[in-house]
Write a protein that holds these residues in place. Structure first.
Motif, PDB file in Angstrom:
ATOM      1  N   ARG A 162     -86.730 -19.105-121.716  1.00  0.00           N
ATOM      2  CA  ARG A 162     -87.088 -17.939-120.889  1.00  0.00           C
ATOM      3  C   ARG A 162     -88.677 -17.490-120.952  1.00  0.00           C
ATOM      4  O   ARG A 162     -89.502 -17.316-119.891  1.00  0.00           O
ATOM      5  N   HIS A 165     -90.429 -20.511-119.187  1.00  0.00           N
ATOM      6  CA  HIS A 165     -90.301 -20.829-117.444  1.00  0.00           C
ATOM      7  C   HIS A 165     -90.666 -19.673-116.616  1.00  0.00           C
ATOM      8  O   HIS A 165     -90.997 -19.849-115.448  1.00  0.00           O
ATOM      9  N   THR A 166     -90.643 -18.394-117.266  1.00  0.00           N
ATOM     10  CA  THR A 166     -91.239 -17.363-116.324  1.00  0.00           C
ATOM     11  C   THR A 166     -92.524 -17.727-115.569  1.00  0.00           C
ATOM     12  O   THR A 166     -92.195 -17.546-114.367  1.00  0.00           O
ATOM     13  N   PRO A 167     -93.564 -18.037-116.220  1.00  0.00           N
ATOM     14  CA  PRO A 167     -94.667 -18.362-115.368  1.00  0.00           C
ATOM     15  C   PRO A 167     -94.517 -19.302-114.103  1.00  0.00           C
ATOM     16  O   PRO A 167     -95.057 -19.025-112.976  1.00  0.00           O
ATOM     17  N   ILE A 169     -91.540 -19.542-112.603  1.00  0.00           N
ATOM     18  CA  ILE A 169     -90.476 -19.028-111.629  1.00  0.00           C
ATOM     19  C   ILE A 169     -91.478 -18.231-110.629  1.00  0.00           C
ATOM     20  O   ILE A 169     -91.246 -18.108-109.617  1.00  0.00           O
ATOM     21  N   GLU A 170     -92.384 -17.422-111.434  1.00  0.00           N
ATOM     22  CA  GLU A 170     -93.101 -16.404-110.910  1.00  0.00           C
ATOM     23  C   GLU A 170     -94.228 -17.144-109.657  1.00  0.00           C
ATOM     24  O   GLU A 170     -94.399 -16.501-108.608  1.00  0.00           O
ATOM     25  N   SER A 171     -94.547 -18.489-110.010  1.00  0.00           N
ATOM     26  CA  SER A 171     -95.665 -18.858-109.286  1.00  0.00           C
ATOM     27  C   SER A 171     -95.169 -19.956-108.108  1.00  0.00           C
ATOM     28  O   SER A 171     -95.864 -20.163-107.167  1.00  0.00           O
ATOM     29  N   TYR A 172     -94.094 -20.540-108.382  1.00  0.00           N
ATOM     30  CA  TYR A 172     -93.812 -21.899-107.521  1.00  0.00           C
ATOM     31  C   TYR A 172     -93.052 -21.230-106.328  1.00  0.00           C
ATOM     32  O   TYR A 172     -92.188 -20.263-106.244  1.00  0.00           O
ATOM     33  N   ASP A 173     -93.259 -21.956-105.292  1.00  0.00           N
ATOM     34  CA  ASP A 173     -92.919 -21.527-103.854  1.00  0.00           C
ATOM     35  C   ASP A 173     -91.390 -22.291-103.576  1.00  0.00           C
ATOM     36  O   ASP A 173     -91.376 -23.343-103.296  1.00  0.00           O
ATOM     37  N   ALA A 193     -82.551 -17.376-113.611  1.00  0.00           N
ATOM     38  CA  ALA A 193     -83.801 -16.810-113.243  1.00  0.00           C
ATOM     39  C   ALA A 193     -84.486 -17.001-111.799  1.00  0.00           C
ATOM     40  O   ALA A 193     -85.099 -16.224-111.401  1.00  0.00           O
ATOM     41  N   ALA A 197     -85.075 -14.497-108.888  1.00  0.00           N
ATOM     42  CA  ALA A 197     -86.293 -14.418-108.229  1.00  0.00           C
ATOM     43  C   ALA A 197     -86.291 -14.582-106.595  1.00  0.00           C
ATOM     44  O   ALA A 197     -87.350 -14.095-105.838  1.00  0.00           O
ATOM     45  N   ASN A 198     -85.246 -15.565-106.193  1.00  0.00           N
ATOM     46  CA  ASN A 198     -85.244 -16.021-104.825  1.00  0.00           C
ATOM     47  C   ASN A 198     -83.830 -15.766-104.267  1.00  0.00           C
ATOM     48  O   ASN A 198     -82.899 -16.640-104.291  1.00  0.00           O
TER      49      ASN A 198
END
Length: 343
Positions: A162, A165-167, A169-173, A193, A197-198
């Motif tokens: 967690r 991975h968080t950065p 998941i937040e930045s990948y398109d 996660a 986010a998606n």
């Protein structure tokens, strides 16, 4: 708080002494984690007498532990014999969703400690430390016979992943994708996660049957059970088809080159020609640069036949299996994201 292990700010002798004594910190952190000290400081600073009473500990010994941990930024002695939380000790809290408490406990668990203690033998013959300690060829084998240790390990890995991975998941398109397939994704930490986010995405979590029985509960708890199918199987034989994006998070590091090639070839057979494979793993840097991943590589030497790799080593394996490295994304954690496209 002193700056540890830095020969640029300390004499070579002092730097050596601190490096050679590094395990002291790990064991002290482990004791604080087991006692639950950080949980007792959630509402504010407390005296060592109160902490000793609540943890049923010897007061003077507990003070010596907390005083020492405060010297490296874990806790803060705000006034004599009174301790408070710090940003580092927040990761020992059991209620922190990013808690690394179980990682600390796992690192000092007896099986882990003994396996690392066999490193001399591993360096001499190339066999894992866990083999020399327990006659098991990997930590997977050991956990089959020792499920309590496996449970601590799994809890540790959920929150380690967690944090890592968080950065990403937040930045990948993910906007152009419709379905993601997570290979050997365990209970589903990563894919849940990503789906959270998606909301437009659907997913497939692929792993062994005994893993997926727990994964279904986890996915439901995370609120994505209706969008994530679970598929059981063996990644060394075949991979589910139908995904736009396939993910491998901290999987390849566990296996030797031949097995890694097999896994990736199976993904190539399943993926569409315009699909993407995201490999989330440690990528080793240049020779003399400090990197946590280099110590992780020794961890893998202790517990199996895998290991960390350089970008060049990864690229060679990818090309053998029908992929090319399109992008290498640095995300500010010990892992990188390698985006692969089919050749």
């Amino acid at each position: 708080m002193s700056e540890l292990f830095n020969p640029a700010t300390k004499s070579p002798m002092m730097a050596f002494v601190e490096i050679a004594s590094g395990y002291w910190i790990a064991q002290a952190l482990n004791v604080a984690a087991k006692l639950g000290v950080a949980d007792l400081l959630i509402e504010g600073a407390k005296s060592v007498d109160e902490l000793a009473h609540k943890t049923e500990s010897h007061t003077r010994s507990l003070y010596r532990l907390l005083r020492t941990l405060s010297s490296v930024g874990v806790f803060n002695e705000v006034e004599p014999r009174k301790f408070a939380q710090t940003p580092i000790s927040e990761y020992l809290r059991s209620d922190n969703p990013y808690s690394l408490r179980y990682q600390t406990i796992m690192h000092c668990d007896d099986w882990h400690w003994r396996s690392w203690g066999e490193m001399y033998s591993s360096i001499k013959d190339g066999k894992p430390g866990i083999y020399h300690a327990y006659q098991d060829h990997s930590y997977y084998e050991y956990f089959q016979k020792n499920p309590e240790a496996g449970d601590i390990f799994n809890k540790a890995m959920i929150n380690v992943c967690r944090n890592f991975h968080t950065p990403f998941i937040e930045s990948y398109d993910f906007s152009s994708a419709t379905k993601i397939v997570d290979i050997a994704g365990g209970e589903g930490t990563l894919i849940s996660a990503i789906l959270q986010a998606n909301p437009h995405l659907k997913g497939i979590l692929f792993d062994q049957p005994h893993v997926l029985s727990e994964a279904k509960k986890f996915l439901a708890k995370e609120g994505v059970g209706d969008r994530c199918e679970t598929v059981s199987g063996d990644m060394f034989k075949s991979i589910p088809v139908g995904g736009d994006i396939y993910t491998l998070s901290y999987i390849l590091i566990d296996w030797d080159d031949d097995k890694v090639t097999t896994i990736i070839k199976n993904i190539r057979d399943a993926i569409a020609d315009n699909g993407k494979l995201l490999v989330i793993d440690t990528v080793l840097t240049s020779a003399n640069e400090y990197q946590w991943g280099k110590w992780l590589d020794l961890e893998l030497l202790s517990f199996g036949y895998g290991g960390a790799r350089t970008e060049a080593e990864f690229s060679e394996l990818f090309e053998k299996a029908g992929f090319q490295l399109a992008r290498h994304l640095q995300i500010g954690t010990p892992v990188s994201v390698m985006e692969l496209s089919a050749i």
